[in-house]
Design an enzyme around this catalytic site. Structure first.
Site, short mmCIF file in Angstrom:
data_model
loop_
_atom_site.label_atom_id
_atom_site.label_comp_id
_atom_site.label_asym_id
_atom_site.label_seq_id
_atom_site.Cartn_x
_atom_site.Cartn_y
_atom_site.Cartn_z
N GLU A 104 0.84 -1.20 0.00
CA GLU A 104 0.00 0.00 0.00
C GLU A 104 0.87 1.25 0.00
O GLU A 104 1.98 1.23 0.51
CB GLU A 104 -0.86 0.02 1.28
CG GLU A 104 -2.33 -0.30 1.06
CD GLU A 104 -3.13 0.80 0.37
OE1 GLU A 104 -2.55 1.56 -0.43
OE2 GLU A 104 -4.33 0.87 0.61
N ASP A 105 0.34 2.33 -0.55
CA ASP A 105 1.06 3.60 -0.47
C ASP A 105 0.91 4.19 0.93
O ASP A 105 1.88 4.63 1.54
CB ASP A 105 0.55 4.59 -1.54
CG ASP A 105 -0.97 4.76 -1.54
OD1 ASP A 105 -1.68 4.05 -0.79
OD2 ASP A 105 -1.46 5.61 -2.31
N ASP A 108 -4.45 5.37 6.03
CA ASP A 108 -4.98 6.61 6.60
C ASP A 108 -6.00 6.22 7.69
O ASP A 108 -5.64 5.98 8.83
CB ASP A 108 -5.59 7.42 5.46
CG ASP A 108 -6.06 8.79 5.87
OD1 ASP A 108 -5.38 9.44 6.67
OD2 ASP A 108 -7.11 9.24 5.38
N PHE A 157 -2.33 15.89 4.53
CA PHE A 157 -2.41 15.34 3.17
C PHE A 157 -1.06 15.42 2.46
O PHE A 157 -0.39 16.44 2.51
CB PHE A 157 -3.48 16.08 2.37
CG PHE A 157 -3.84 15.38 1.10
CD1 PHE A 157 -4.73 14.32 1.11
CD2 PHE A 157 -3.26 15.75 -0.10
CE1 PHE A 157 -5.05 13.65 -0.06
CE2 PHE A 157 -3.56 15.08 -1.28
CZ PHE A 157 -4.46 14.03 -1.26
N VAL A 158 -0.68 14.33 1.81
CA VAL A 158 0.58 14.28 1.07
C VAL A 158 0.38 13.84 -0.39
O VAL A 158 -0.60 13.15 -0.69
CB VAL A 158 1.60 13.33 1.75
CG1 VAL A 158 2.10 13.90 3.08
CG2 VAL A 158 1.01 11.93 1.97
N ARG A 170 1.26 12.02 -8.96
CA ARG A 170 1.80 10.68 -8.70
C ARG A 170 3.23 10.50 -9.19
O ARG A 170 3.96 9.67 -8.69
CB ARG A 170 0.93 9.61 -9.39
CG ARG A 170 -0.50 9.52 -8.87
CD ARG A 170 -1.16 8.27 -9.42
NE ARG A 170 -2.61 8.26 -9.25
CZ ARG A 170 -3.24 7.87 -8.15
NH1 ARG A 170 -2.55 7.48 -7.11
NH2 ARG A 170 -4.56 7.88 -8.09
P1 IMP Z 1 -7.96 4.78 4.14
O1 IMP Z 1 -8.98 3.79 3.69
O2 IMP Z 1 -8.59 5.96 4.83
O3 IMP Z 1 -6.86 4.14 5.00
O4 IMP Z 1 -7.32 5.43 2.87
C1 IMP Z 1 -6.34 4.82 2.19
C2 IMP Z 1 -6.20 5.33 0.79
O5 IMP Z 1 -6.56 6.70 0.65
C3 IMP Z 1 -4.75 5.23 0.41
O6 IMP Z 1 -4.45 4.00 -0.19
C4 IMP Z 1 -4.57 6.40 -0.54
O7 IMP Z 1 -4.85 6.01 -1.85
C5 IMP Z 1 -5.58 7.41 -0.08
N1 IMP Z 1 -4.94 8.44 0.80
C6 IMP Z 1 -4.97 8.50 2.15
N2 IMP Z 1 -4.29 9.54 2.62
C7 IMP Z 1 -3.78 10.17 1.53
C8 IMP Z 1 -2.94 11.34 1.36
O8 IMP Z 1 -2.50 12.03 2.30
N3 IMP Z 1 -2.63 11.65 0.08
C9 IMP Z 1 -3.07 10.93 -1.00
N4 IMP Z 1 -3.84 9.85 -0.89
C10 IMP Z 1 -4.19 9.46 0.37
MG MG Z 2 -4.23 3.65 -2.13
#
Ligand code: IMP
Ligand code: MG
Length: 179
Positions: A104-105, A108, A157-158, A170
């Protein structure tokens, strides 16, 4: 004003994690995985789109036979998690008895990765671990354990190195933080 501030669409971002620092950490994660999975042929499953660059670099730092696959899941709407998980696609592969590493990148809220884990567990792999480049501890809404983690970062946010803001950013070689 920051001289190295950049603009992605309508927002300004400042440098946060330099290319060198990213590459160093990715090499360390690859080395760790190479040791932990010695004698095995793991399958790296990247979560599209954000993980594409991290997975490309990570896989080149793993000194083992391995397979690469991708799944897609969308839950993010520009700057904030929508909270609702959309369809997971690309999981046709037989994972029974495999050693799966989900790449995963960023984690969050943890919603996306929990959903992915649930679905992959149903395929009865012999092991499953998470390798995430970034994690925002303050944003977590559920417990998520990533055995392999690049950096813990504040809840800001990044963009860059695979991560987008509204589809753009990206291709940036380093990670930038919203100003
Ligand atoms: P989660 O389900 O809230 O954990 O969100 C995860 C997904 O949201 C990640 O795989 C990212 O694609 C996207 N995401 C979460 N935070 C960021 C951020 O700061 N920048 C860009 N994409 C984000
Ligand atoms: Mg993602």
């Amino acid at each position: 004003m920051f001289s190295n501030m950049i603009q992605v669409r309508d927002r300004y971002f400042i440098p946060f994690i330099a290319e060198k620092e990213l590459q160093k950490r990715v090499a360390e994660l690859g080395a760790e995985i190479s040791v932990d999975y010695r004698g095995k042929t793991p399958i790296l499953i990247g979560v599209m789109n954000g993980a594409f660059m991290f997975l490309a670099d990570l896989s080149r730092n793993i000194d083992l036979p391995l397979e690469v696959s991708f799944i897609r899941i969308a839950s993010y709407d520009a700057l904030a998690s929508t909270g609702s998980i959309r369809e997971l696609a690309g999981l046709e592969k037989d994972l029974a008895g495999r050693d799966v590493i989900i790449v995963e990148d960023i984690v969050d809220s943890g919603l996306s990765i929990s959903h992915v884990l649930d679905q992959i567990r149903e395929k009865k792999p012999s092991s499953i671990e998470v390798c995430s480049l970034l994690l925002k501890p303050e944003a977590l809404k559920m417990p998520v354990s990533a055995k392999y983690l690049g950096f813990e970062i504040p809840d800001k946010f990044v963009v860059g190195y695979g991560l987008d803001y509204d589809g753009e950013g990206r291709n940036l070689k380093e990670i930038y933080q919203l100003k």
